[in-house]
Motif scaffolding. Structure first.
Motif, short mmCIF file in Angstrom:
data_model
loop_
_atom_site.label_atom_id
_atom_site.label_comp_id
_atom_site.label_asym_id
_atom_site.label_seq_id
_atom_site.Cartn_x
_atom_site.Cartn_y
_atom_site.Cartn_z
N GLU A 103 -11.23 -20.61 -26.44
CA GLU A 103 -11.37 -20.09 -25.08
C GLU A 103 -10.00 -19.90 -24.42
N THR B 87 -6.31 -13.45 -29.87
CA THR B 87 -5.70 -13.56 -28.54
C THR B 87 -6.25 -12.49 -27.60
N GLU B 88 -5.76 -12.50 -26.36
CA GLU B 88 -6.23 -11.54 -25.36
C GLU B 88 -5.82 -10.12 -25.71
N ASP B 89 -4.61 -9.93 -26.26
CA ASP B 89 -4.15 -8.59 -26.62
C ASP B 89 -4.55 -8.21 -28.04
N GLU B 90 -5.62 -8.85 -28.56
CA GLU B 90 -6.23 -8.50 -29.85
C GLU B 90 -5.26 -8.71 -31.01
N GLY C 51 -8.07 -17.03 -26.19
CA GLY C 51 -8.61 -15.71 -25.85
C GLY C 51 -8.22 -15.23 -24.48
N LYS C 52 -7.68 -16.12 -23.62
CA LYS C 52 -7.25 -15.72 -22.28
C LYS C 52 -5.74 -15.57 -22.17
N ASN C 53 -5.01 -15.68 -23.26
CA ASN C 53 -3.55 -15.57 -23.25
C ASN C 53 -3.10 -14.58 -24.30
N LYS C 54 -1.93 -13.99 -24.04
CA LYS C 54 -1.35 -13.04 -24.99
C LYS C 54 -0.56 -13.77 -26.06
#
Length: 391
Positions: free
Chosen positions: A189, A143-146, A192-195
């Motif tokens: 995709e 995710t975006e927040d790893e 990867g742009k969301n938490k």
């Protein structure tokens, strides 16, 4: 008809294979106008014509059967793709069709309306038991927040172009096909742009348009119909911790909802009470103002009369006050100066009349007594004060 040499032998064992092939070769050469066997022709012309007429029908039947193999039927909802030596020739519509038989042409019928299903992150068991087998390589995403999330979803699609589906891509379906690659690319995709919290609480956004754009760039001839999310959860190693967090968030949201519900219940009641009190205050204000104006007008009228006849007005005011006072009492006053020792007092009638007057006049005289009696008293006080000033 002259028989071959090996056929003329009787009871001499099986024929020699060399002789059989030699005789067959000579007949074929004679059929096409060539001589065989040292240039001698042992078959007469009449026998040659008989052989030709016996072989031509057989060849015609064989050709008819071969041509008949070119007929095929395209079912409803399907398309036929004709190929000539492996190259695309034409796309045929549903119905009976014909093409040049093998080895010149071939046809492949493609079902265009069949809904195909692709599973990403899991595989369903084939025994209709509802069981699933997780595929971590496909399911685990960043995710975006790893953080890592475990996603399982299914893609349904059909075909929109049979030629592109067969010729533009080597592998469209399957675990390593173009549809699987496009699905994973689009989902990763978006993830990867969301938490992580947003994905767990709000779910996954629709990715069908993104998948379709990728497949169209590859010219796969595939049309995405739906993308359904089957499961979205954290990895099994941290599942319990996330469940605790979710329960805390649910309690927090529940308390907020309860507070909002209480506010919606109390605030309208308070506003209603405030409106009622405001209306009552306005009514009381109007009532007091009207009573004050009425008392002032009454006093001015009495003052005008008092100026003209002070004694008469004073006496009338006094009698009016005594009448109002004595009308609500049950006492009987007797004049003893008259010297009459025998009096007839109908007490029952007096009491009944008094009670009727009290009951009938309570509602109207209560307000009138409050306003008129004080007004009379106040009028008398004002008149007395004016007399004292005049003196």
């Amino acid at each position: 008809m002259k028989l071959p040499a090996w056929a003329q032998r009787n009871n001499e064992g099986p024929p020699d294979l060399d002789e059989v092939f030699r005789d067959l070769s000579q007949k074929i050469n004679r059929l096409f106008g060539k001589g065989g066997g040292g240039g001698t022709n042992n078959i007469p012309p009449s026998d040659t014509k008989q052989i030709e007429f016996s072989i031509l029908p057989i060849i015609a039947v064989i050709i008819a059967i071969w041509m008949a193999t070119g007929f095929y039927i395209v079912d409803q909802g399907s398309l036929g793709v004709e190929q000539r030596f492996g190259k695309y020739v034409d796309t045929t519509e549903p119905g009976p069709r014909w093409h040049w038989p093998f080895p010149f042409e071939s046809v492949e019928v493609v079902n265009m309306e069949q809904v195909r299903r692709l599973e990403v992150g899991y595989r369903s068991s084939g025994d209709n038991s509802g069981g699933k087998t997780k595929v971590p390589r496909e399911a685990l995403m960043l995710t975006e927040d790893e953080n890592i999330i475990d996603l399982q979803f299914a893609v349904q699609y059909n075909l929109k172009n049979a030629k592109d589906f067969l010729f533009n891509n080597r592998n469209v379906e399957g675990d390593n096909g173009a549809v699987m690659s496009a699905a994973e690319t689009a989902i990763r995709e978006v993830v990867g742009k969301n938490k992580l919290d947003d994905l767990l609480q709000k779910g996954l956004a629709d990715t069908s348009e993104r998948m379709q754009a990728i497949l169209d760039s590859y010219q796969t001839g595939v049309k995405i119909t739906s993308v359904s999310l089957q499961s979205a959860q954290p990895p099994e190693q941290v599942q319990e911790a996330f469940e605790d967090v979710n329960r805390a968030n649910q309690d927090y949201q529940r308390q907020i909802n309860e507070g909002k519900a209480y506010a919606k219940d109390v605030i309208p009641k308070a506003r209603g009470n405030a409106s009622r009190l405001t209306a009552e205050a306005s009514g009381y204000k109007l009532k007091v103002e009207n009573e004050a104006k009425g008392n002032a007008n009454r006093f001015e009228q009495i003052l005008a009369q008092y100026t003209k006849a002070p004694e008469v007005t004073r006496q009338r005011l006094y009698l009016d006050a005594q009448e109002q006072i004595l009308s609500s009492t049950s006492k009987v006053i007797v004049d003893q100066k008259s010297g009459n020792s025998l009096l007839y007092l109908p007490l029952d009638k007096l009491m009944a009349a008094t009670g009727a007057q009290v009951n009938a006049g309570n509602s109207s005289q209560s307000a009138a007594s409050v306003h008129s009696t004080p007004s009379n008293e106040s009028s008398q006080d004002m008149l007395r004060s004016r007399e004292r000033e005049g003196r």
